[in-house]
Design an enzyme around this catalytic site. Sequence first.
Site, short mmCIF file in Angstrom:
data_model
loop_
_atom_site.label_atom_id
_atom_site.label_comp_id
_atom_site.label_asym_id
_atom_site.label_seq_id
_atom_site.Cartn_x
_atom_site.Cartn_y
_atom_site.Cartn_z
N HIS A 66 0.83 -1.20 0.00
CA HIS A 66 0.00 0.00 0.00
C HIS A 66 0.86 1.25 0.00
O HIS A 66 0.60 2.20 -0.72
CB HIS A 66 -0.96 0.00 1.20
N ARG A 67 1.87 1.21 0.81
CA ARG A 67 2.75 2.37 0.88
C ARG A 67 3.40 2.61 -0.47
O ARG A 67 3.42 3.72 -0.98
CB ARG A 67 3.79 2.09 1.96
#
Lengths: 219, 293
Positions: A66-67
Amino acid sequence: MEFGFWNLEFIRLWTLPVLKLCHYLSDQIMTKHLKYPFTRDQVRSLSVGDRVMLSGRIFTGRDRLHRFLAEGGQSPVDLKAGAIYHCGPVVIRQRGRWTVRAAGPTTSIREESYMPEIIRRHGLAVIIGKGGMGEGTRAACAKHGCVYLHAVGGAAQVLADKVERIGGVHFMKSFGSAEAMWELIVKDFPALVTMDALGRSLHERIAAESDRNLRKLMK
Amino acid sequence: MKSIWQRNILELIRRTSSDLPHDVTAALEKVRRKESASSPARWALDTILENVCLARERGAPLCQDTGTLLFDCRVPVGFDTLALSGAIRCAVRQATRLGYLRQNTIDTLTDKACAGNIGLGTPAIHLEYVRGSRVDIRLIMKGGGSENMSIQYSLPDSRLKAGRDWDGVCRCVLDAVRRAQGNGCAPGVLGIGVGGDRATGAELAKRQLLRRLSDHAADPGLARLEKQILAAANKSGIGPMGCGGRTTLLGVKIGAMSRLPASYFVSVSYMCWAFRRRGVALGTDGCIRRWMY
Ligand code: SF4
């Protein structure tokens, strides 16, 4: 004592088939079926409280993915009209093939700060996880036409059964097995719509209701 | 000391990770009937029960988060506890290799995975000497999602209007339930410790999870409080998985401990529905006398 024990064993023998049958029947009546690619029409036809069964391809992702995606990373696959599943599956390699041993959801709220950006940037249509997400994601879902599906937390065996095969894996080296982006081909993966494309959230509603109920009790 | 001890502890780990104890399964079956047909709550509980059956059939982990391991051991006076801890560690390493446990331990200093789930303070082993000739080992596996919902309050708490009395304790615990929503994989069980200091209170709370779901606190006041909190929490409407329903908790277990005049702690340990708890009583020769729970 002996009798009680055997009695229990006996009950155990028939509970599984009966449960499975009940499950199967109610599933057939109650459920909406979703197939990859998850088009805008499909997504917009869902509303909070609907039970769905997902079939087709979904991608797992946890914190590191996600990052990476939110910070502008290039996705190795096209996520448009696709699904991300918050899950760190247990996968083993047997006779040259990947097999999924456990595949329950992980807590979604950890990705709250990344999710709106990923929905906007990558055109994601479906998020699957547990526990729900916050205001940012709710707004992004409404704006871009995306839904959040709640899978049953801890149901690792039931959900692993719905994975037909593994289509591939990305970021295995850099993120490690649990954080990697696994491509799962699923059939009839069960979930509940808890945030829809109209901007409604079951989690917000339940939180407000329970707040009220508990406050009343604590008066 | 190796073989037989290690073998039996390994079996304890396998059973704990794949087979929910009877009291928890029974409680889940009971609350399932209370939820109305075709509600999200019923659907969640059906899936949970199916999962319980599947895991037992396959001997595979119920949930992929096999959690932190707490071994609670009672041994006879004069027993070699170093050898026992050694056997436990070997069994954990082997259980990880065999897939009964997930690779689930991170070295906090290096951020790397600890091989075989053996690290600083992991697994946790509590030892206590008792009179007698049996070695009782109880094991609890507690997942991260539920442990993240555990919390500690210091009374009085003006925000909650909680004073240093049973009503105050009740307010704190219901606040913990409200905060957790479905995030600890409800329906869960609360272990609660009242008193002690921050460390002993938290341990007392977790220890309550060793009790059976069907028992009550010995003290009538505490027993009443347990019932009261359980009933109130189930009226919250949070429900299984936080998707609404009549069952938010399966049980509430409270223990009390003396404290300093200056402090009054209420510690809450949240356990998810995947309440993995098993125990085995061994002779001093390492042979199994009986299984617990
Ligand atoms: S909270 Fe419990 S049931 Fe939920 S994922 Fe964690 S260990 Fe599994």
